[in-house]
Design an enzyme around this catalytic site. Structure first.
Site, PDB file in Angstrom:
ATOM      1  N   LYS A  50       6.332  38.070  57.439  1.00  0.00           N
ATOM      2  CA  LYS A  50       6.965  38.803  58.225  1.00  0.00           C
ATOM      3  C   LYS A  50       8.331  39.241  58.007  1.00  0.00           C
ATOM      4  O   LYS A  50       8.792  40.229  58.147  1.00  0.00           O
ATOM      5  CB  LYS A  50       7.123  37.737  59.650  1.00  0.00           C
ATOM      6  CG  LYS A  50       7.939  38.186  60.635  1.00  0.00           C
ATOM      7  CD  LYS A  50       7.965  37.452  61.997  1.00  0.00           C
ATOM      8  CE  LYS A  50       8.506  36.156  61.781  1.00  0.00           C
ATOM      9  NZ  LYS A  50       9.967  36.011  62.375  1.00  0.00           N
ATOM     10  N   ARG A 105      10.754  24.041  55.862  1.00  0.00           N
ATOM     11  CA  ARG A 105       9.117  24.457  55.408  1.00  0.00           C
ATOM     12  C   ARG A 105       8.158  23.455  56.391  1.00  0.00           C
ATOM     13  O   ARG A 105       8.305  22.527  56.510  1.00  0.00           O
ATOM     14  CB  ARG A 105       8.750  24.412  54.137  1.00  0.00           C
ATOM     15  CG  ARG A 105       9.560  25.041  53.174  1.00  0.00           C
ATOM     16  CD  ARG A 105       9.729  24.139  51.698  1.00  0.00           C
ATOM     17  NE  ARG A 105      10.189  23.198  51.692  1.00  0.00           N
ATOM     18  CZ  ARG A 105      10.315  21.878  50.767  1.00  0.00           C
ATOM     19  NH1 ARG A 105       9.580  22.368  49.741  1.00  0.00           N
ATOM     20  NH2 ARG A 105      10.857  20.883  50.900  1.00  0.00           N
ATOM     21  N   PHE A 163       7.185  27.828  43.555  1.00  0.00           N
ATOM     22  CA  PHE A 163       6.772  28.991  44.054  1.00  0.00           C
ATOM     23  C   PHE A 163       6.103  29.855  42.966  1.00  0.00           C
ATOM     24  O   PHE A 163       6.075  31.028  42.872  1.00  0.00           O
ATOM     25  CB  PHE A 163       7.731  29.887  44.827  1.00  0.00           C
ATOM     26  CG  PHE A 163       7.728  29.351  46.195  1.00  0.00           C
ATOM     27  CD1 PHE A 163       8.016  28.058  46.462  1.00  0.00           C
ATOM     28  CD2 PHE A 163       7.319  30.057  47.163  1.00  0.00           C
ATOM     29  CE1 PHE A 163       8.440  27.590  47.942  1.00  0.00           C
ATOM     30  CE2 PHE A 163       7.131  29.711  48.377  1.00  0.00           C
ATOM     31  CZ  PHE A 163       7.636  28.378  48.698  1.00  0.00           C
ATOM     32  N   CYS A 219       6.393  33.213  58.359  1.00  0.00           N
ATOM     33  CA  CYS A 219       7.783  33.373  57.804  1.00  0.00           C
ATOM     34  C   CYS A 219       7.560  34.527  56.669  1.00  0.00           C
ATOM     35  O   CYS A 219       8.213  35.491  56.867  1.00  0.00           O
ATOM     36  CB  CYS A 219       8.473  32.395  57.414  1.00  0.00           C
ATOM     37  SG  CYS A 219       8.623  31.055  58.388  1.00  0.00           S
ATOM     38  N   ALA A 232      -0.327  30.262  41.802  1.00  0.00           N
ATOM     39  CA  ALA A 232      -1.207  31.421  42.048  1.00  0.00           C
ATOM     40  C   ALA A 232      -2.225  30.987  43.082  1.00  0.00           C
ATOM     41  O   ALA A 232      -2.609  29.941  42.978  1.00  0.00           O
ATOM     42  CB  ALA A 232      -1.722  31.914  40.646  1.00  0.00           C
ATOM     43  N   GLU A 256      17.891  28.302  59.212  1.00  0.00           N
ATOM     44  CA  GLU A 256      17.108  27.268  58.868  1.00  0.00           C
ATOM     45  C   GLU A 256      16.324  27.474  57.782  1.00  0.00           C
ATOM     46  O   GLU A 256      15.970  28.790  57.543  1.00  0.00           O
ATOM     47  CB  GLU A 256      16.021  26.814  60.088  1.00  0.00           C
ATOM     48  CG  GLU A 256      15.339  27.829  60.591  1.00  0.00           C
ATOM     49  CD  GLU A 256      13.919  27.855  59.979  1.00  0.00           C
ATOM     50  OE1 GLU A 256      13.519  27.027  59.223  1.00  0.00           O
ATOM     51  OE2 GLU A 256      13.292  28.839  60.050  1.00  0.00           O
TER      52      GLU A 256
HETATM   53  C1  UGA Z   1       9.179  29.148  54.549  1.00  0.00           C
HETATM   54  C2  UGA Z   1      10.242  28.815  53.481  1.00  0.00           C
HETATM   55  O1  UGA Z   1       9.870  28.346  52.309  1.00  0.00           O
HETATM   56  C3  UGA Z   1      11.283  28.203  54.220  1.00  0.00           C
HETATM   57  O2  UGA Z   1      12.347  27.656  53.585  1.00  0.00           O
HETATM   58  C4  UGA Z   1      11.730  28.781  55.735  1.00  0.00           C
HETATM   59  O3  UGA Z   1      12.740  28.196  56.317  1.00  0.00           O
HETATM   60  C5  UGA Z   1      10.441  29.103  56.430  1.00  0.00           C
HETATM   61  O4  UGA Z   1       9.585  29.824  55.666  1.00  0.00           O
HETATM   62  C6  UGA Z   1      10.900  29.760  57.544  1.00  0.00           C
HETATM   63  O5  UGA Z   1      11.511  30.919  57.372  1.00  0.00           O
HETATM   64  O6  UGA Z   1      10.908  29.339  58.677  1.00  0.00           O
HETATM   65  P1  UGA Z   1       6.899  28.009  55.268  1.00  0.00           P
HETATM   66  O7  UGA Z   1       6.393  29.235  55.951  1.00  0.00           O
HETATM   67  O8  UGA Z   1       6.684  26.892  55.993  1.00  0.00           O
HETATM   68  O9  UGA Z   1       8.463  28.066  54.818  1.00  0.00           O
HETATM   69  O10 UGA Z   1       6.078  27.971  53.839  1.00  0.00           O
HETATM   70  P2  UGA Z   1       5.983  27.934  52.313  1.00  0.00           P
HETATM   71  O11 UGA Z   1       6.046  26.669  51.701  1.00  0.00           O
HETATM   72  O12 UGA Z   1       7.559  28.942  51.965  1.00  0.00           O
HETATM   73  O13 UGA Z   1       4.695  28.732  51.926  1.00  0.00           O
HETATM   74  C7  UGA Z   1       4.532  30.038  52.485  1.00  0.00           C
HETATM   75  C8  UGA Z   1       3.200  30.398  51.937  1.00  0.00           C
HETATM   76  O14 UGA Z   1       3.246  30.656  50.472  1.00  0.00           O
HETATM   77  C9  UGA Z   1       1.988  29.488  51.989  1.00  0.00           C
HETATM   78  O15 UGA Z   1       0.963  30.242  52.502  1.00  0.00           O
HETATM   79  C10 UGA Z   1       2.053  29.048  50.815  1.00  0.00           C
HETATM   80  O16 UGA Z   1       0.524  28.344  50.449  1.00  0.00           O
HETATM   81  C11 UGA Z   1       2.338  30.014  49.710  1.00  0.00           C
HETATM   82  N1  UGA Z   1       2.657  29.582  48.363  1.00  0.00           N
HETATM   83  C12 UGA Z   1       3.911  28.890  48.184  1.00  0.00           C
HETATM   84  C13 UGA Z   1       1.851  30.151  47.556  1.00  0.00           C
HETATM   85  O17 UGA Z   1       0.781  30.814  47.410  1.00  0.00           O
HETATM   86  N2  UGA Z   1       2.242  29.709  45.949  1.00  0.00           N
HETATM   87  C14 UGA Z   1       3.328  29.051  45.670  1.00  0.00           C
HETATM   88  O18 UGA Z   1       3.755  28.827  44.491  1.00  0.00           O
HETATM   89  C15 UGA Z   1       4.354  28.758  46.918  1.00  0.00           C
END
Ligand code: UGA
Length: 459
Positions: free
Chosen positions: A288, A172, A274, A285, A277, A169
């Site tokens: 881990k 997000r 992504f 996810c 900052a 999957e």
């Molecule tokens: C992530 C992946 O993006 C999904 O594709 C994946 O399916 C999912 O894990 C999973 O393995 O189930 P998610 O954990 O919901 O999704 O969140 P993200 O949108 O990836 O963000 C993760 C973290 O990175 C958040 O704390 C967010 O604030 C941080 N982030 C994201 C940043 O600090 N900067 C960014 O530019 C982007």
């Protein structure tokens, strides 16, 4: 989507009685179940947590995710989705079984696959006909092979009675149902024609209604599919840590990371996503998966230093942020500070591995009194926050939280924070200091109102 809409019709028209089983109804399982129901399939879900299963059966989503509760109620009443009394009933009722159980890390940083193994054994004991078992949870490479071995050994049946496939999957949190229905890609890891055929048929209603849907389908072997998922999350984590490292350099030389990120993102080889900052990545996810991917690399004799460095940069964000608050306020002890945002990202009530947990704990240790507010995650934060409450007040609104505060800290970029009446906020605060851990507020507007603004990497 109503049953008369294209996706539902497309699946229903095939006139088959395939029922899909979803084992584990957490963030991944419940969204998958409802996404498949939206496509017109009949879905039966099961979860070992009886209380959770009952809540879901009663139409209540056990976590906040936009659109989920509506979809749940709709599909329960249409009969597209139901909750089985237990795992074995769901397994016996369904032909295709999605394994969506938890895969937490153990103390050594390796994935604990005991829930996956338990599902495989339950499937083996309930093989009342051909089953396609689909691994959906993020698991290390070659887990599908182990699932197959367990089912074969425990059931004593030949492989022709079942197949094991991998369909990672990419959902997000905060946009999970939307992501399910508008996937960038559907990756199928299969070892047999029969499994490939069933899964392609399952996703056909979706592929047919997406522009160039077929080009989003990638059919590969199972281990490759497992690696696509693990590598994707590891890469995203590395990308966030990269921009955070650049942010620290920006701060040191007086550049603005927001502009640097924009310049980087315009290069199509890098892309704009992504590159935000801030206080670092959290959630169930990225942290881990990065750690378990590191352990996998090490176990295979591969230099995983790149991944370790990304983890280190992320861990260091907390202290860097606390130092920023200290620089803004000088003495921390005895100060009152407002915190906006506790969820690990907007659109969810999830606080697992959220930077807020560590930052709040550190500030309490420093003797700061905290006034917390999050639009969704206050309940989850209370549940996860191990430390004694100390000088901690949970507030009913963003405005309430800033009352009498000597600084406002932003830890999650909820859109509603940008829309606050900052003149009012300034009136209520004892000192007009903002430390924006997500660079999400309008710096110039705040400065014009007389705020002292501190962002991340914005020299
Ligand atoms: C992530 C992946 O993006 C999904 O594709 C994946 O399916 C999912 O894990 C999973 O393995 O189930 P998610 O954990 O919901 O999704 O969140 P993200 O949108 O990836 O963000 C993760 C973290 O990175 C958040 O704390 C967010 O604030 C941080 N982030 C994201 C940043 O600090 N900067 C960014 O530019 C982007």
């Amino acid at each position: 989507m109503s049953p008369s809409q294209p996706g539902v019709t497309a699946a229903a028209e095939q006139g088959d009685a395939i029922e899909i089983g979803v084992l584990g109804l957490g963030h991944v399982g419940l969204v998958t179940a409802l996404g498949l129901a939206e496509l017109g399939w009949r879905v039966v879900g099961a979860d070992d947590d009886r209380e959770k299963a009952q809540r879901i059966a009663g139409g209540e989503a056990p976590f906040y995710e936009p659109g989920i509760e509506d979809a749940l109620r709709r599909h329960l009443s249409l009969g597209q989705f139901r909750v089985a009394p237990d795992g074995p009933s769901a397994i016996r009722a369904a032909q295709i079984l999605f394994v969506c159980v938890g895969t937490p890390l153990d103390r050594s940083g390796q994935v604990d696959l005991s829930q996956v193994e338990a599902v495989a054994r339950t499937v083996a004991r309930n093989l009342n006909g051909y089953k396609l078992v689909v691994e959906k949870s993020t698991t290390p490479a070659r887990t599908a092979e182990q699932i197959e071995r367990v089912i074969r050994r425990d059931s004593g049946l030949a492989n022709s009675s079942f197949d094991v496939a991998v369909n990672p999957e990419f959902l997000r949190e905060g946009t999970a149902l939307k992501d399910f229905l508008n996937p960038d890609r559907i990756v199928l890891g299969v070892e047999s024609e029969r499994a490939a055929g069933l899964l392609v048929r399952l996703y056909r209603p979706l592929l047919e209604r997406l522009p160039e849907g077929a080009s989003r389908l990638l059919v590969v072997d199972r281990t490759t599919a497992e690696l696509v998922k693990h590598a994707a999350n590891a890469f995203l984590a590395v990308k966030v840590s990269f921009i955070n490292m650049v942010a620290d350099i920006c701060e040191a030389v007086g550049a603005d990371v927001e502009m640097v990120a924009q310049g980087l993102g315009l290069d199509p080889r890098i892309g704009p996503e992504f590159l935000r900052a801030g206080v670092g990545y959290g959630g169930y996810c990225l942290p881990k998966d990065l750690r378990s991917f590191t352990r996998i690399g090490e176990a295979l004799g591969v230099d995983a230093g790149l991944l370790e460095a990304a983890d280190r940069v992320n861990e260091a964000r907390v202290e860097r942020f606390v130092e920023k608050v200290r620089r803004a306020l000088w003495v921390l002890r005895g100060k009152t500070v407002a915190v906006w945002g506790l969820a690990f990202k907007p659109g969810t009530d999830d606080v697992r591995e959220a930077p807020s947990l560590k930052i709040v704990a550190r500030l309490l240790d420093e003797g700061v009194a905290l006034r917390l507010y999050d639009p969704r995650a206050m309940g989850e934060f209370r549940r996860h926050f191990a430390q004694a409450p100390g000088q901690l007040v949970y507030c009913s609104s963003a405005v309430e939280a800033v009352r009498g505060s000597e600084a406002l800290l932003i830890l999650t970029e909820w859109p509603e924070f940008r829309e606050q009446d900052f003149s009012r906020v300034r009136e209520l605060m004892a000192l007009p200091v903002v430390v924006d851990g997500r660079n999400c507020l309008d710096r110039e507007a705040l400065q014009n109102l007389g705020f002292e603004y501190h962002g991340m990497g914005r020299g």
